[in-house]
Design an enzyme around this catalytic site. Structure first.
Site, PDB file in Angstrom:
ATOM      1  N   SER A 292      -5.893 -25.761 -20.891  1.00 45.71           N
ATOM      2  CA  SER A 292      -6.117 -27.202 -21.014  1.00 45.71           C
ATOM      3  C   SER A 292      -6.867 -27.523 -22.313  1.00 45.71           C
ATOM      4  CB  SER A 292      -6.852 -27.710 -19.768  1.00 45.71           C
ATOM      5  OG  SER A 292      -6.885 -29.114 -19.720  1.00 45.71           O
TER       6      SER A 292
ATOM      7  N   ASP B 119       2.900 -31.454 -14.936  1.00 42.86           N
ATOM      8  CA  ASP B 119       1.685 -31.704 -15.706  1.00 42.86           C
ATOM      9  C   ASP B 119       1.940 -32.835 -16.703  1.00 42.86           C
ATOM     10  OD1 ASP B 119      -0.601 -31.644 -17.268  1.00 42.86           O
ATOM     11  OD2 ASP B 119      -0.403 -29.525 -17.828  1.00 42.86           O
TER      12      ASP B 119
ATOM     13  N   HIS C 270      -1.130 -29.317 -13.370  1.00 43.80           N
ATOM     14  CA  HIS C 270      -2.143 -28.947 -14.356  1.00 43.80           C
ATOM     15  C   HIS C 270      -3.269 -28.139 -13.697  1.00 43.80           C
ATOM     16  CE1 HIS C 270      -4.131 -29.589 -18.221  1.00 43.80           C
ATOM     17  NE2 HIS C 270      -5.268 -29.721 -17.554  1.00 43.80           N
TER      18      HIS C 270
END
Length: 331
Positions: free
Chosen positions: A174, A272, A302
């Site tokens: 991320s 995501d 995600h």
């Protein structure tokens, strides 16, 4: 509005993970709770997922002098040989600098401890996790500079830690994936070169898109990544969030990606909102001949990398990344 029904589409293991997440931390993704409460929830929830996993030969907490003060780091030595290299001051083992995710606002060395141990175990590398300063207390580009500083320190002084400073890599999930690529470009453009960075392992990162099909269609309470949530994170990350679209170490697509980019493993999640960032990056790298492996893991959302206790895709992503890494470094 106009979102896909993600909860009806994710796979059974991902549904079970989300049910467990609700039991552990409740509204951990609720940005309306404020960043301080979110941090508490995030740490509480991740504690369960970080339990277990590979046992390291040695783990060492230390610090590296950075541009804004000392940066806490954690070294993971997966084997006795790697630990012996540190004791002898011999740069025998390649190293991976790991930047954790959390939207630049959440996370610490403990929240990603299991991920780092698995990565060290599967690659054989010494993993160095970076506890960069979080936003809003620290603003862009502080985190980029700190992650780069740790790699730069290991490049020069790696032998003291048993790490080959000429064979480093960045990894991250991320926001951490973003920081890994951003730090590489920052080193290349601002610090004299990034040739010692041989590989990037980038799990579902944001790389600079301000709008995309995946952002329009995906994101909700299950991941805390609606458009409004994302703007909340960016509002904490920068003094002026509007400037991020024009800042080259925030919008990474402003950089020249046609040259001198290390080999990249790029992993995305099917559901995501940031999926298109990974697809865009991978397409650019492939076009210009950078070794790249791009994978979309189906049925997951995600932050899926945390859930190796219950989710096959999380284990597969780490295994595939490690295989790519070993191939690129000739291990």
């Amino acid at each position: 509005m106009n979102k896909l029904d993600v909860l009806a589409k994710i796979n059974p293991q991902m549904k079970a993970v989300l049910a467990r997440e609700d039991e552990l931390a409740g509204d951990a993704n609720d940005t309306s709770a404020g960043f301080e409460q979110m941090r508490e929830n995030y740490v509480a929830g991740r504690a369960y997922w970080a339990e277990g996993g590979p046992v390291m030969a040695e783990t060492l907490d230390a610090s590296v002098r950075g541009p804004h003060g000392d940066i806490p780091v954690r070294y993971y030595y997966p084997t006795r040989e790697a630990a012996a290299g540190r004791a002898a001051g011999e740069p025998a083992t390649p190293g991976i600098v790991y930047a954790h995710g959390g939207g630049f606002v959440l996370g610490n060395l403990d929240t990603h401890d299991r991920v780092c141990r698995i990565l060290a175990d599967k690659t054989g590398a010494v993993v160095t996790a970076v506890d960069y300063r979080l936003s809003p207390e620290a603003k862009y580009p502080s985190a980029v500079e700190e992650v780069a500083a740790v790699a730069e320190h290991l490049h020069v002084h790696g032998a003291a830690y048993g790490i080959d400073g000429d064979r480093l890599a960045f990894a991250g999930d991320s926001g951490g994936a973003h920081l890994g690529l951003a730090a590489t470009l920052y080193l290349r453009e601002e610090r004299g070169g990034s040739g010692f960075v041989k590989c990037l392992l980038l799990f579902y990162g944001w790389f600079g898109l301000t709008d995309s099909s995946s952002m329009r269609l995906l994101g909700g309470a299950w991941d805390g990544l609606t458009e409004e949530d994302w703007q909340w994170y960016l509002g904490l990350y920068a003094e002026d969030p509007a400037e991020l679209a024009r800042a080259r170490y925030a919008n990474l697509f402003l950089n020249d990606l046609t040259r001198d980019v290390p080999a990249c493993y790029v992993a995305a999640a099917e559901f995501d909102p940031l999926r298109d960032d990974s697809a865009t990056l991978a397409a650019i790298l492939e076009q210009y001949g950078t070794p790249v492996r791009y994978e979309v893991f189906e049925g997951v959302i995600h932050a899926f990398l945390h859930y190796t206790k219950m989710l096959d895709e999380a284990n597969d992503a780490l295994e595939h990344a490690a295989t790519f890494y070993r191939q690129q470094l000739g291990l």
